[in-house]
Design an enzyme around this catalytic site. Sequence first.
Site, PDB file in Angstrom:
ATOM      1  N   HIS A 148       0.833  -1.200   0.000  1.00 29.28           N
ATOM      2  CA  HIS A 148       0.000   0.000   0.000  1.00 29.28           C
ATOM      3  C   HIS A 148       0.868   1.251   0.000  1.00 29.28           C
ATOM      4  O   HIS A 148       2.070   1.189   0.260  1.00 29.28           O
ATOM      5  CB  HIS A 148      -0.938   0.020   1.208  1.00 29.28           C
ATOM      6  CG  HIS A 148      -2.126  -0.875   1.057  1.00 29.28           C
ATOM      7  ND1 HIS A 148      -2.083  -2.219   1.336  1.00 29.28           N
ATOM      8  CD2 HIS A 148      -3.396  -0.618   0.649  1.00 29.28           C
ATOM      9  CE1 HIS A 148      -3.281  -2.760   1.111  1.00 29.28           C
ATOM     10  NE2 HIS A 148      -4.088  -1.805   0.694  1.00 29.28           N
ATOM     11  N   LYS A 152      -0.592   4.932   4.470  1.00 28.40           N
ATOM     12  CA  LYS A 152      -1.529   4.028   5.146  1.00 28.40           C
ATOM     13  C   LYS A 152      -1.086   3.812   6.586  1.00 28.40           C
ATOM     14  O   LYS A 152       0.075   3.510   6.856  1.00 28.40           O
ATOM     15  CB  LYS A 152      -1.617   2.694   4.407  1.00 28.40           C
ATOM     16  CG  LYS A 152      -2.665   1.752   4.998  1.00 28.40           C
ATOM     17  CD  LYS A 152      -2.932   0.573   4.079  1.00 28.40           C
ATOM     18  CE  LYS A 152      -3.920  -0.426   4.690  1.00 28.40           C
ATOM     19  NZ  LYS A 152      -5.234   0.190   4.975  1.00 28.40           N
TER      20      LYS A 152
END
Length: 258
Positions: A148, A152
Amino acid sequence: MSIPVIIHGAAGRMGQTLVNLALHDPGLALAGVVDRHTDSEKLTALDCPVAGEVGELSPPSGAVVVDFSAPEATMHLAESLAGTGLAAVVGTTGLSDEQSARLRTIARDVPIFWAPNMSVGVNVLLQVLPDLVRKLGEDYDLEITEIHHNKKADAPSGTAIKLADCLARARGWTVSEQGAFCRQGIIGPRPKKELGVMTVRGGDVVGDHTVYFLGPGERIEITHRAHSRETFAQGALRAAKWLSGKQPGQLYSMPDMF
C-alpha cells in the site's frame, strides 16, 4: 427515488472520491458531509450541509452514512447512530477485536454494513480461495503479501487479514495462532502450520494483495491489484443502496449483498 447519503471523513482521499461519485450518481443524493476539518475548501464548496459530527446535521429519514475514517472515529460514529433512524456503511480498517465485537453489538439496533475491502473482485476471491486450499492440500505452504501507499496507517491491511482468516479457516487454523507477521534473524525451517502475512509500504500504491500457494516443484500466485480508489468507493456506494431500508439485527457484509 434517490437514496440520501452522508459521507463521513469527507475531506480525506477516500472521502473525496466518495463525494465525487455520489454527486454523479442519479440513484444517490448527497445529504451532507462530515469531517473534523469543516473549514476545508473541498467541503465548503459543496452544495450540501457540512458538519463536524453527524449529530449536527438534520438528515432526511432513511439516510445512509458512508464511513472511511479511523477506528476511533468509526466507533464514535456507530455509537452515535442509535435511535437516529440512520444506517451506516463502514469501510474503515484497523479495528481491534474489541472494536469489531462492539460493532456487531451495535448492529443489533442500527443497520450497519462493514467490509474491510469493498472491491467486488476481492470478495469473489474470498469465496474461491477455500476451495483451492482444500484441493491443493497441506503440501502447499500459504503466504500473503500486501503493498500500500506510504500514508496508510494500519498494517497489515484489513484485506490481508481477511484473506489470511479465509485461508486459515480452510485449513482449520486461526490467524492468531498460525499467523506469522514478522520474520527476522535465524528463524530455522518454516513450520508447516504457519501462514505468513508480509507488509510493504511505499509510493502511491492503492492496494496490491498476493496469495501464494507454494508447493513441491511449483507455486500458484493469485494477485489482486486495485488501480483506483474508485473501486472501493463504488462498492461502498453500491452497499449504501443495498442497505437502505434494511432492518438491524446483524452486521451485514459483502456476502449478504451478493
